[in-house]
Design a protein around this motif. Structure first.
Motif, PDB file in Angstrom:
ATOM      1  N   TYR A 160       0.874  -1.162   0.000  1.00 54.28           N
ATOM      2  CA  TYR A 160       0.000   0.000   0.000  1.00 54.28           C
ATOM      3  C   TYR A 160       0.914   1.216   0.000  1.00 54.28           C
ATOM      4  N   MET A 161       0.940   1.927  -1.130  1.00 59.26           N
ATOM      5  CA  MET A 161       1.812   3.082  -1.314  1.00 59.26           C
ATOM      6  C   MET A 161       0.972   4.347  -1.233  1.00 59.26           C
ATOM      7  N   GLN A 177       3.574  -2.945   3.658  1.00 61.64           N
ATOM      8  CA  GLN A 177       3.309  -4.259   3.090  1.00 61.64           C
ATOM      9  C   GLN A 177       2.014  -4.711   3.753  1.00 61.64           C
ATOM     10  N   ILE A 178       1.043  -5.118   2.952  1.00 60.61           N
ATOM     11  CA  ILE A 178      -0.205  -5.622   3.514  1.00 60.61           C
ATOM     12  C   ILE A 178      -0.338  -7.093   3.172  1.00 60.61           C
ATOM     13  N   GLY A 199      -3.584   6.986  -2.486  1.00 57.44           N
ATOM     14  CA  GLY A 199      -2.573   5.962  -2.674  1.00 57.44           C
ATOM     15  C   GLY A 199      -3.001   4.882  -3.627  1.00 57.44           C
ATOM     16  N   ARG A 200      -2.218   3.836  -3.619  1.00 58.64           N
ATOM     17  CA  ARG A 200      -2.461   2.698  -4.506  1.00 58.64           C
ATOM     18  C   ARG A 200      -2.003   1.424  -3.849  1.00 58.64           C
ATOM     19  N   ILE A 201      -2.686   0.340  -4.167  1.00 55.17           N
ATOM     20  CA  ILE A 201      -2.312  -0.991  -3.703  1.00 55.17           C
ATOM     21  C   ILE A 201      -1.555  -1.627  -4.866  1.00 55.17           C
ATOM     22  N   CYS A 202      -0.288  -1.931  -4.644  1.00 56.58           N
ATOM     23  CA  CYS A 202       0.564  -2.419  -5.723  1.00 56.58           C
ATOM     24  C   CYS A 202       0.926  -3.885  -5.529  1.00 56.58           C
TER      25      CYS A 202
END
Length: 145
Positions: free
Chosen positions: A31-32, A100-101, A124-127
């Protein structure tokens, strides 16, 4: 004669109280977030889970959100990104915080709701954990996570 099939010493499911239970499948993403934000402030943005189901460890910058099958864990991952290409991605996207998720795939419906809260509040964004961080998920497409 023994009719049991040999499984190589590994079992694909555990039998508990006569009920077969599948092994957990834990997935990980990053998760950024475009702002600096600790787990305490992050936890305050979650509205879809009861407050007592959220535990934080400020000194570790770690948060656990208890779900039905396991927990959604947010762990500070900023120090993991030392590769120049990773640094380029982080800078080009204005990333200031990285968690980190990880979660059990069986909890995906609740995970999506928690991430909608967070993405809506702080962005944000989940990468994905890939070389180019794709696919990436934002508020607009988090339902496809």
């Amino acid at each position: 004669m023994n009719n049991k099939k040999y499984t190589g010493g590994k079992t694909s499911a555990k039998k508990i109280s006569g009920i077969r239970k599948s092994p957990k499948k834990i997935v990980e993403f990053y998760y950024m977030i475009p702002e600096e934000i600790g787990v305490k402030a992050l936890s305050q943005q979650i509205t879809v889970v009861d407050e007592e189901k959220i535990e934080i460890w400020k000194e570790l910058n770690l948060m656990e959100v208890v779900m039905d099958h396991d927990s959604l864990i947010f762990q500070d991952a900023w120090d993991c990104f030392v590769d120049p290409l990773d640094q380029e991605y982080i800078q080009s996207h204005g990333i200031r915080t990285i968690y980190q998720i990880s979660y059990d795939v069986e909890d995906i419906a609740c995970v999506r709701q928690v991430m909608k809260d967070l993405l809506g509040a702080v962005g944000g964004r989940i990468c994905s954990d890939t070389d180019d961080f794709e696919p990436a998920y934002t508020l607009e497409n988090v339902d496809t996570l």
